[in-house]
Write a protein that holds these residues in place. Sequence first.
Motif, PDB file in Angstrom:
ATOM      1  N   ARG A 123       0.842  -1.250   0.288  1.00 36.42           N
ATOM      2  CA  ARG A 123      -0.025  -0.376  -0.419  1.00 36.42           C
ATOM      3  C   ARG A 123       1.041   1.029  -0.026  1.00 36.42           C
ATOM      4  O   ARG A 123       0.471   2.111  -0.546  1.00 36.42           O
ATOM      5  N   ARG A 124       1.954   1.314   0.433  1.00 34.93           N
ATOM      6  CA  ARG A 124       3.065   2.041   0.827  1.00 34.93           C
ATOM      7  C   ARG A 124       3.350   2.622  -0.567  1.00 34.93           C
ATOM      8  O   ARG A 124       3.395   3.198  -1.022  1.00 34.93           O
ATOM      9  N   GLU A 125       3.502   1.590  -0.958  1.00 34.80           N
ATOM     10  CA  GLU A 125       4.619   1.722  -2.628  1.00 34.80           C
ATOM     11  C   GLU A 125       3.152   2.543  -2.774  1.00 34.80           C
ATOM     12  O   GLU A 125       3.718   2.944  -4.535  1.00 34.80           O
ATOM     13  N   LEU A 126       2.289   1.899  -3.470  1.00 31.73           N
ATOM     14  CA  LEU A 126       1.317   2.051  -4.285  1.00 31.73           C
ATOM     15  C   LEU A 126       0.586   3.857  -4.015  1.00 31.73           C
ATOM     16  O   LEU A 126       0.169   4.378  -5.192  1.00 31.73           O
ATOM     17  N   ALA A 127       0.389   3.653  -2.900  1.00 31.88           N
ATOM     18  CA  ALA A 127      -0.100   5.344  -2.100  1.00 31.88           C
ATOM     19  C   ALA A 127       0.692   5.565  -1.523  1.00 31.88           C
ATOM     20  O   ALA A 127       0.668   6.319  -0.250  1.00 31.88           O
ATOM     21  N   PRO A 128       1.754   6.805  -1.558  1.00 31.88           N
ATOM     22  CA  PRO A 128       2.836   6.449  -0.578  1.00 31.88           C
ATOM     23  C   PRO A 128       2.322   8.060   0.221  1.00 31.88           C
ATOM     24  O   PRO A 128       3.235   8.312   1.350  1.00 31.88           O
ATOM     25  N   ASP A 129       1.514   8.843  -0.471  1.00 35.94           N
ATOM     26  CA  ASP A 129       0.954   9.977   0.517  1.00 35.94           C
ATOM     27  C   ASP A 129      -0.849   9.262   1.324  1.00 35.94           C
ATOM     28  O   ASP A 129      -0.576   9.834   1.314  1.00 35.94           O
ATOM     29  N   GLY A 130      -0.454   7.981   1.933  1.00 35.64           N
ATOM     30  CA  GLY A 130      -1.638   7.421   2.357  1.00 35.64           C
ATOM     31  C   GLY A 130      -2.863   7.797   1.707  1.00 35.64           C
ATOM     32  O   GLY A 130      -3.551   7.902   1.657  1.00 35.64           O
ATOM     33  N   GLU A 131      -3.138   7.838  -0.381  1.00 35.52           N
ATOM     34  CA  GLU A 131      -4.249   8.126  -0.954  1.00 35.52           C
ATOM     35  C   GLU A 131      -5.049   6.478  -0.281  1.00 35.52           C
ATOM     36  O   GLU A 131      -4.331   5.542   0.019  1.00 35.52           O
ATOM     37  N   THR A 132      -6.597   6.641  -1.302  1.00 37.46           N
ATOM     38  CA  THR A 132      -7.316   5.888  -0.923  1.00 37.46           C
ATOM     39  C   THR A 132      -7.329   4.897  -2.415  1.00 37.46           C
ATOM     40  O   THR A 132      -7.393   5.654  -3.119  1.00 37.46           O
ATOM     41  N   ILE A 133      -6.999   3.489  -2.061  1.00 33.28           N
ATOM     42  CA  ILE A 133      -6.590   3.440  -3.014  1.00 33.28           C
ATOM     43  C   ILE A 133      -8.394   2.548  -4.029  1.00 33.28           C
ATOM     44  O   ILE A 133      -8.555   2.194  -3.582  1.00 33.28           O
ATOM     45  N   VAL A 134      -8.240   2.493  -5.493  1.00 30.59           N
ATOM     46  CA  VAL A 134      -8.975   2.358  -6.259  1.00 30.59           C
ATOM     47  C   VAL A 134      -8.675   1.578  -7.259  1.00 30.59           C
ATOM     48  O   VAL A 134      -7.856   1.960  -7.995  1.00 30.59           O
ATOM     49  N   GLY A 135      -9.336   0.659  -7.303  1.00 34.58           N
ATOM     50  CA  GLY A 135      -8.522  -0.388  -8.232  1.00 34.58           C
ATOM     51  C   GLY A 135      -9.530  -0.967  -9.483  1.00 34.58           C
ATOM     52  O   GLY A 135     -10.456  -1.169  -9.105  1.00 34.58           O
ATOM     53  N   TYR A 136      -8.549  -1.369 -10.748  1.00 31.00           N
ATOM     54  CA  TYR A 136      -9.480  -2.397 -11.455  1.00 31.00           C
ATOM     55  C   TYR A 136      -8.140  -3.141 -11.476  1.00 31.00           C
ATOM     56  O   TYR A 136      -7.746  -3.491 -12.027  1.00 31.00           O
ATOM     57  N   VAL A 137      -9.238  -4.462 -12.051  1.00 31.57           N
ATOM     58  CA  VAL A 137      -8.073  -5.569 -12.377  1.00 31.57           C
ATOM     59  C   VAL A 137      -9.343  -6.035 -13.889  1.00 31.57           C
ATOM     60  O   VAL A 137     -10.726  -6.152 -13.711  1.00 31.57           O
ATOM     61  N   GLY A 138      -8.849  -6.235 -14.431  1.00 32.03           N
ATOM     62  CA  GLY A 138      -9.125  -7.279 -15.305  1.00 32.03           C
ATOM     63  C   GLY A 138      -8.476  -6.746 -17.330  1.00 32.03           C
ATOM     64  O   GLY A 138      -6.819  -5.960 -17.017  1.00 32.03           O
ATOM     65  N   ARG A 139      -9.601  -6.756 -18.054  1.00 34.38           N
ATOM     66  CA  ARG A 139      -8.216  -7.168 -20.021  1.00 34.38           C
ATOM     67  C   ARG A 139      -8.437  -4.936 -19.879  1.00 34.38           C
ATOM     68  O   ARG A 139      -9.537  -4.768 -19.609  1.00 34.38           O
TER      69      ARG A 139
END
Length: 379
Positions: A195-211
Amino acid sequence: MRVVIVTESFPPDVNGVAHCALQTARHLAARGHHPLVIAPTIAAATDNGPAGTEPPCPVVRVPSMPLPGYPQVRVALPSRRVGAAIAAHRADLVHLASPFVLGVRGMAAAARLGLPAVAVYQTDLGGYARTYLGTGEGAAWRRMRAVHSAADRTLAPSTAAARDLAGHGVPRVRLWPRGVDTARFRPDLRDGTLRRELAPDGETIVGYVGRLAPEKHVELLAGVCGLPGVRVVVVGDGPSEPTLRTALPGAVFLGRRTGDDLARIFASLDVFAHTGPYETFCQTVQEAMAAGLPVVAPAAGGPLDLVDHGRTGLLVTPHDAGALRTAVAALAADPALRGAYGRAGRAAVEGRTWSAVGDQLLGHYAEVLHARAGQAVAA
């Protein structure tokens, strides 16, 4: 029981059809049956796929060619191997997974050999024709109607898909949903380091997974990228990736991920957002729910069965970027609501294991075989 699974896609391909065909073969083998898979050949440079996708039975590969403009998808070429393999396996039943090209030959072979066939509807090819060609939806449905009408039973993954099939004149439609690996996809895999790698400023992480393909409309996440305190993470690959990297400023693109790595990413998100309006089921929504995530998805197709609006997530108007942004913003601003939706989502899918769903499929097989036996006696 000896079952031949004729599938348009199979691992190492990574998609819903391939995954479902693999899980079906595994369940048949685990229950003491004898499956055989017939699938298109894979590209010469393709490896055997991620760990855990090894087939539990023999696989007959039929010559294929890459789909123009989308080389990750391969289309089977005419081949006598299909009928020969079905006959050599001494099949009791033929299972057609998302039949369109190879499945048509499988249906013809089953009819020629006097074998019952169960056709599984998984792909909205009419919607794909609209997206890629701007025409041809009617022709796609005529082809699908022909092969599904010849089957003893068609299995639809959602109520919306069942309605579509019936509306296009397909008879003998029954519901058969998809399973989810609740042991692999689970909330306790949440990873603070990731999570820290993806959002170093502590952001809310919204993800999409798929083609990453035109029919998925991932560009609708552009407005979400502009929300303060939100980081968009995109998992997957496909022909739309170059344009999406421009369309989604600030988004993190992780490429294709599978297995335990994918499960860790799911659990480390805060919100799962799906954008595609043509899903007959939407397996990634179910995996997100298993990981304890609130879901935002279009109020169309498979998500209508999966997402309980206001309890496990939010359904929004398809193709409406503003509605998608508003729904994500509401969840991003309310951690308690996210937690409540995520817990309810996990509870909703805990009984939908591949084992339970596989046993439902065996029930459909038994009914079809019984009906065929009754027809033979009556004759």
